[in-house]
Design a protein around this motif. Structure first.
Motif, PDB file in Angstrom:
ATOM      1  N   PHE A  40       0.834  -1.208   0.000  1.00  0.00           N
ATOM      2  CA  PHE A  40       0.000   0.000   0.000  1.00  0.00           C
ATOM      3  C   PHE A  40       0.869   1.259   0.000  1.00  0.00           C
ATOM      4  O   PHE A  40       0.646   2.177  -0.780  1.00  0.00           O
ATOM      5  N   ILE A  41       1.867   1.279   0.864  1.00  0.00           N
ATOM      6  CA  ILE A  41       2.747   2.451   0.974  1.00  0.00           C
ATOM      7  C   ILE A  41       3.576   2.624  -0.292  1.00  0.00           C
ATOM      8  O   ILE A  41       3.813   3.744  -0.748  1.00  0.00           O
ATOM      9  N   PHE A  42       4.013   1.509  -0.871  1.00  0.00           N
ATOM     10  CA  PHE A  42       4.875   1.559  -2.043  1.00  0.00           C
ATOM     11  C   PHE A  42       4.257   2.331  -3.191  1.00  0.00           C
ATOM     12  O   PHE A  42       4.949   3.048  -3.910  1.00  0.00           O
ATOM     13  N   LYS A  43       2.976   2.196  -3.371  1.00  0.00           N
ATOM     14  CA  LYS A  43       2.295   2.843  -4.501  1.00  0.00           C
ATOM     15  C   LYS A  43       2.606   4.337  -4.547  1.00  0.00           C
ATOM     16  O   LYS A  43       2.933   4.876  -5.595  1.00  0.00           O
ATOM     17  N   TYR A  44       2.533   5.001  -3.424  1.00  0.00           N
ATOM     18  CA  TYR A  44       2.726   6.451  -3.387  1.00  0.00           C
ATOM     19  C   TYR A  44       4.197   6.835  -3.505  1.00  0.00           C
ATOM     20  O   TYR A  44       4.536   7.825  -4.162  1.00  0.00           O
ATOM     21  N   ALA A  55       4.183   5.799 -13.705  1.00  0.00           N
ATOM     22  CA  ALA A  55       4.393   4.564 -14.452  1.00  0.00           C
ATOM     23  C   ALA A  55       5.890   4.309 -14.632  1.00  0.00           C
ATOM     24  O   ALA A  55       6.663   5.218 -14.913  1.00  0.00           O
ATOM     25  N   ILE A  56       6.293   3.060 -14.451  1.00  0.00           N
ATOM     26  CA  ILE A  56       7.681   2.684 -14.691  1.00  0.00           C
ATOM     27  C   ILE A  56       7.785   2.278 -16.154  1.00  0.00           C
ATOM     28  O   ILE A  56       7.107   1.364 -16.616  1.00  0.00           O
ATOM     29  N   THR A  57       8.636   2.985 -16.870  1.00  0.00           N
ATOM     30  CA  THR A  57       8.809   2.742 -18.306  1.00  0.00           C
ATOM     31  C   THR A  57      10.279   2.459 -18.592  1.00  0.00           C
ATOM     32  O   THR A  57      11.129   2.547 -17.710  1.00  0.00           O
TER      33      THR A  57
END
Length: 139
Positions: A40-44, A55-57
């Motif tokens: 949950f924390i990672f998202k932010y 987004a990771i590109t």
């Protein structure tokens, strides 16, 4: 990051079980829940590191991995100074008649366990460890 995740998860969970041997199920459940909280924390945090819409590109993967590696190292090293290993023998036997016969330091109630700093240090380590695993899944 994968190695850091494995090291933080396994060593922290093993140590948590050693600290609270009478409450193995409870401490394992709370620890794994803390580990899951990192998702949950990672998202932010990931959105802030990746920039833009989060987004990771292919364009930003190098930067994201570099910053997560630095963050993982800092968190692991700093928190390692606050954790300590559980003693091999948590009960203190006494052969002297003037001293108490035995003090049992292993039978914590849930409330007592939640009042120890070690429990929260381990929860924090597990929470941050899953953040690194989330990045690996996204990559």
């Amino acid at each position: 990051l994968g190695a850091m995740n494995g090291v933080l998860y396994l060593t922290t969970l093993t140590n948590a079980i050693k600290w609270f041997p009478e409450k193995k199920g409870l401490i394992s459940g709370i620890s794994v829940a803390s580990y899951g909280l990192g998702s949950f924390i990672f998202k932010y945090i990931d959105m802030a590191i990746a920039g833009g819409n989060g987004a990771i590109t292919a364009d930003n993967i190098g930067r994201v991995l570099l910053w997560w590696g630095i963050l993982a190292l800092i968190l692991a090293v700093v928190r390692s100074f606050f954790l300590k290993d559980a003693p091999d023998n948590m009960a203190i036997p006494s052969n002297d008649a003037n001293k108490p016969a035995e003090v049992d330091k292993t039978n914590f109630t849930t409330s007592e366990m939640l009042h120890t700093s070690q429990a929260y240090m381990m929860f924090f380590c597990l929470t941050t460890a899953v953040m690194f695993m989330g990045l690996l899944g996204a990559a």
